[in-house]
Motif scaffolding. Sequence first.
Motif, PDB file in Angstrom:
ATOM      1  N   GLU A  59     -48.680  65.339  43.215  1.00  0.00           N
ATOM      2  CA  GLU A  59     -49.516  64.706  44.243  1.00  0.00           C
ATOM      3  C   GLU A  59     -50.808  64.164  43.659  1.00  0.00           C
ATOM      4  OE1 GLU A  59     -49.908  66.401  48.231  1.00  0.00           O
ATOM      5  OE2 GLU A  59     -48.546  67.966  47.536  1.00  0.00           O
ATOM      6  N   ARG A  62     -50.202  60.930  42.010  1.00  0.00           N
ATOM      7  CA  ARG A  62     -50.105  59.840  43.003  1.00  0.00           C
ATOM      8  C   ARG A  62     -51.494  59.280  43.314  1.00  0.00           C
ATOM      9  NH1 ARG A  62     -45.019  60.837  46.097  1.00  0.00           N
ATOM     10  NH2 ARG A  62     -43.617  60.121  44.483  1.00  0.00           N
ATOM     11  N   VAL A  63     -52.463  60.186  43.462  1.00  0.00           N
ATOM     12  CA  VAL A  63     -53.837  59.751  43.746  1.00  0.00           C
ATOM     13  C   VAL A  63     -54.361  58.894  42.597  1.00  0.00           C
ATOM     14  CG1 VAL A  63     -56.226  60.536  44.047  1.00  0.00           C
ATOM     15  CG2 VAL A  63     -54.371  61.725  45.218  1.00  0.00           C
ATOM     16  N   GLU A  65     -52.646  57.239  40.365  1.00  0.00           N
ATOM     17  CA  GLU A  65     -51.915  55.956  40.345  1.00  0.00           C
ATOM     18  C   GLU A  65     -52.523  55.005  41.369  1.00  0.00           C
ATOM     19  OE1 GLU A  65     -47.390  55.765  39.914  1.00  0.00           O
ATOM     20  OE2 GLU A  65     -47.722  57.802  40.639  1.00  0.00           O
ATOM     21  N   GLN A  66     -52.791  55.571  42.565  1.00  0.00           N
ATOM     22  CA  GLN A  66     -53.354  54.799  43.650  1.00  0.00           C
ATOM     23  C   GLN A  66     -54.707  54.206  43.260  1.00  0.00           C
ATOM     24  OE1 GLN A  66     -51.399  54.414  46.122  1.00  0.00           O
ATOM     25  NE2 GLN A  66     -52.813  53.033  47.162  1.00  0.00           N
ATOM     26  N   ASN A  67     -55.479  54.949  42.475  1.00  0.00           N
ATOM     27  CA  ASN A  67     -56.801  54.480  42.055  1.00  0.00           C
ATOM     28  C   ASN A  67     -56.737  53.637  40.792  1.00  0.00           C
ATOM     29  OD1 ASN A  67     -57.659  55.923  44.189  1.00  0.00           O
ATOM     30  ND2 ASN A  67     -58.677  57.528  43.026  1.00  0.00           N
ATOM     31  N   LEU A  69     -55.929  54.435  37.774  1.00  0.00           N
ATOM     32  CA  LEU A  69     -56.313  55.078  36.505  1.00  0.00           C
ATOM     33  C   LEU A  69     -55.107  55.478  35.680  1.00  0.00           C
ATOM     34  CD1 LEU A  69     -59.226  57.414  37.660  1.00  0.00           C
ATOM     35  CD2 LEU A  69     -59.401  55.340  36.293  1.00  0.00           C
ATOM     36  N   PRO A  83     -58.373  50.301  35.821  1.00  0.00           N
ATOM     37  CA  PRO A  83     -58.192  49.824  37.200  1.00  0.00           C
ATOM     38  C   PRO A  83     -58.232  48.289  37.211  1.00  0.00           C
ATOM     39  CG  PRO A  83     -59.970  51.446  37.080  1.00  0.00           C
ATOM     40  CD  PRO A  83     -59.573  51.144  35.681  1.00  0.00           C
ATOM     41  N   LEU A  88     -59.218  46.332  42.992  1.00  0.00           N
ATOM     42  CA  LEU A  88     -60.537  46.734  43.468  1.00  0.00           C
ATOM     43  C   LEU A  88     -61.076  45.707  44.444  1.00  0.00           C
ATOM     44  CD1 LEU A  88     -62.087  47.878  40.098  1.00  0.00           C
ATOM     45  CD2 LEU A  88     -61.737  49.337  42.096  1.00  0.00           C
TER      46      LEU A  88
ATOM     47  N   TYR B  18     -42.771  55.556  50.373  1.00  0.00           N
ATOM     48  CA  TYR B  18     -44.073  55.944  50.923  1.00  0.00           C
ATOM     49  C   TYR B  18     -45.084  54.805  50.819  1.00  0.00           C
ATOM     50  CZ  TYR B  18     -46.367  56.744  46.378  1.00  0.00           C
ATOM     51  OH  TYR B  18     -46.928  56.581  45.144  1.00  0.00           O
ATOM     52  N   ARG B  62     -51.412  60.173  52.890  1.00  0.00           N
ATOM     53  CA  ARG B  62     -52.284  60.558  51.774  1.00  0.00           C
ATOM     54  C   ARG B  62     -52.883  59.318  51.118  1.00  0.00           C
ATOM     55  NH1 ARG B  62     -50.269  65.919  49.908  1.00  0.00           N
ATOM     56  NH2 ARG B  62     -51.173  67.111  51.615  1.00  0.00           N
ATOM     57  N   GLN B  66     -56.746  58.321  50.988  1.00  0.00           N
ATOM     58  CA  GLN B  66     -57.341  58.033  49.682  1.00  0.00           C
ATOM     59  C   GLN B  66     -58.106  56.704  49.717  1.00  0.00           C
ATOM     60  OE1 GLN B  66     -57.130  60.430  47.617  1.00  0.00           O
ATOM     61  NE2 GLN B  66     -58.383  59.378  46.114  1.00  0.00           N
ATOM     62  N   ARG B  91     -65.824  53.751  42.961  1.00  0.00           N
ATOM     63  CA  ARG B  91     -64.571  53.273  42.359  1.00  0.00           C
ATOM     64  C   ARG B  91     -64.848  52.081  41.433  1.00  0.00           C
ATOM     65  NH1 ARG B  91     -59.751  53.768  45.116  1.00  0.00           N
ATOM     66  NH2 ARG B  91     -60.572  55.529  46.247  1.00  0.00           N
ATOM     67  N   VAL B  92     -65.674  51.154  41.910  1.00  0.00           N
ATOM     68  CA  VAL B  92     -65.962  49.958  41.107  1.00  0.00           C
ATOM     69  C   VAL B  92     -66.804  50.330  39.884  1.00  0.00           C
ATOM     70  CG1 VAL B  92     -67.018  47.664  41.073  1.00  0.00           C
ATOM     71  CG2 VAL B  92     -65.773  48.413  43.096  1.00  0.00           C
ATOM     72  N   ALA B  95     -64.698  51.714  37.233  1.00  0.00           N
ATOM     73  CA  ALA B  95     -64.004  50.651  36.490  1.00  0.00           C
ATOM     74  C   ALA B  95     -64.942  50.008  35.476  1.00  0.00           C
ATOM     75  CB  ALA B  95     -63.445  49.609  37.451  1.00  0.00           C
ATOM     76  N   LEU B  98     -65.102  52.199  32.429  1.00  0.00           N
ATOM     77  CA  LEU B  98     -63.872  52.124  31.626  1.00  0.00           C
ATOM     78  C   LEU B  98     -63.745  50.783  30.915  1.00  0.00           C
ATOM     79  CD1 LEU B  98     -61.347  53.948  33.986  1.00  0.00           C
ATOM     80  CD2 LEU B  98     -62.214  54.774  31.799  1.00  0.00           C
ATOM     81  N   HIS B  99     -64.237  49.712  31.545  1.00  0.00           N
ATOM     82  CA  HIS B  99     -64.206  48.388  30.908  1.00  0.00           C
ATOM     83  C   HIS B  99     -65.325  48.248  29.874  1.00  0.00           C
ATOM     84  CE1 HIS B  99     -61.085  46.041  33.014  1.00  0.00           C
ATOM     85  NE2 HIS B  99     -61.354  46.792  34.061  1.00  0.00           N
TER      86      HIS B  99
END
Lengths: 250, 250
Positions: A59, A62-63, A65-67, A69, A83, A88, B18, B62, B66, B91-92, B95, B98-99
């Motif tokens: 689970e 999944r989070v 993946e959704q974000n 990362l 990402p 985004l 899902y 979920r 998220q 979130r941004v 990123a 990471l970039h």
Amino acid sequence: MTEHNPMIFEKVEVQPAYQLVASNIEKCIMQGVYKVGQQLPSELDLARQLGVNRSTVREAIRVLEQNGLVFRKSARRLVISLPREQDLASRVSQAMILHEITFLELWETMLPLEVRAAELAATRATEEEIERLEANLRETADCLEHEQKLVALDIEFHLLVAKASRNRALLLAREPIGLLFYPAFYQVMSRLNAKDRLLSAHREVVDGIRNRDAKHAAQWMEKHIRDFRRGYELADLDMNKPVDNSRYFE
Amino acid sequence: MTEHNPMIFEKVEVQPAYQLVASNIEKCIMQGVYKVGQQLPSELDLARQLGVNRSTVREAIRVLEQNGLVFRKSARRLVISLPREQDLASRVSQAMILHEITFLELWETMLPLEVRAAELAATRATEEEIERLEANLRETADCLEHEQKLVALDIEFHLLVAKASRNRALLLAREPIGLLFYPAFYQVMSRLNAKDRLLSAHREVVDGIRNRDAKHAAQWMEKHIRDFRRGYELADLDMNKPVDNSRYFE
């Protein structure tokens, strides 16, 4: 009786185990323990290391993946990823629609970002980027009567300028606004003859970029974005109305 | 033999059930079928309507949680919610780390956004917003020798100005940059005596806003952000180095 009992305990906020695991792995990625492109340990390994069930790990993944990362290369191979800008951006522009942000708000924010992008592009655009801008100009000149193509070329033009700024923070800031801002011009184009003005403004911006004249590029971009607003008003569209959510209707 | 067989079939991209369910519900929210604050049908109801297992629905929810579109009021009550600005921003900015975005890129993008915010704040700030800005100025004057508090007040100052612009697109665009940009000044503050310049620039910006003088507010904000860059350079920090990820180390 309860009325006179003072509250002593605060409600406990229990974070689900999968979220704790997700933020744990996320922190490792952000600190560079796992680097982009590297493979994540197997679910079983992670479950052992973190002392949780395998389903909790699944689970959590999944989070991640959704974000954006973590990317699933195959059923069992999970790789750390960057990402994606588009994901985004569409998340942010989705929020803008739900917050019922107006076209005026988009315009007020787009103006300084586009001007800045043009200014920076004039000092940094590569020969290849200038050629792509010139190809866009030629296609635009050929499509003046085809509104849908014209809007697509307009969106491309502004993205090319932004990319030539070589500033990824600026790209990340403008993308979600651009997603909502430029498509709106389909309505303006079809109600108004703004096409020649659009083409000549684009030409001047490219001239500025080609001649490394940041001031010229910035001034014409500003003029052009201000023209957008005038077009919107002349077409009798209300700047204070929320941007539409029509791209969610297929 | 296989070498001479032309490829006829493209690989099928199977989207997990899902995710299909999640985008289905998401589309309904974006189209206003479910409105913010309304309750989502029960898992069982959704499973029946969509013709999938209840566990598939649970996983889809979920994803929506998220993404900040759905909020769990209690174990069984799911309510449509607005994605929170801070969640999107972090979130941004994640990123951006990471970039490996540089401080120069942040600065180049922050400059026009902050100038625009000050300009708009001068025409729109409410009395209450001006009072909060003045309270921030007083506290700043009292904390000049306390670097950590000073940085916190500086971050608050710029956020107050941005909020007074009453432009949510601008807020959404600047927030992720601000998260990385302003905390970096802790380093500048501790190496350099820029505190008096900071206070007087903030004062001039507030003067401009109070007197409804958009030009004054914008000019001083520009001067102030340009000063930031000079401070960074004078403190011998490299503008071309990626912004640090230290907020992920506790």
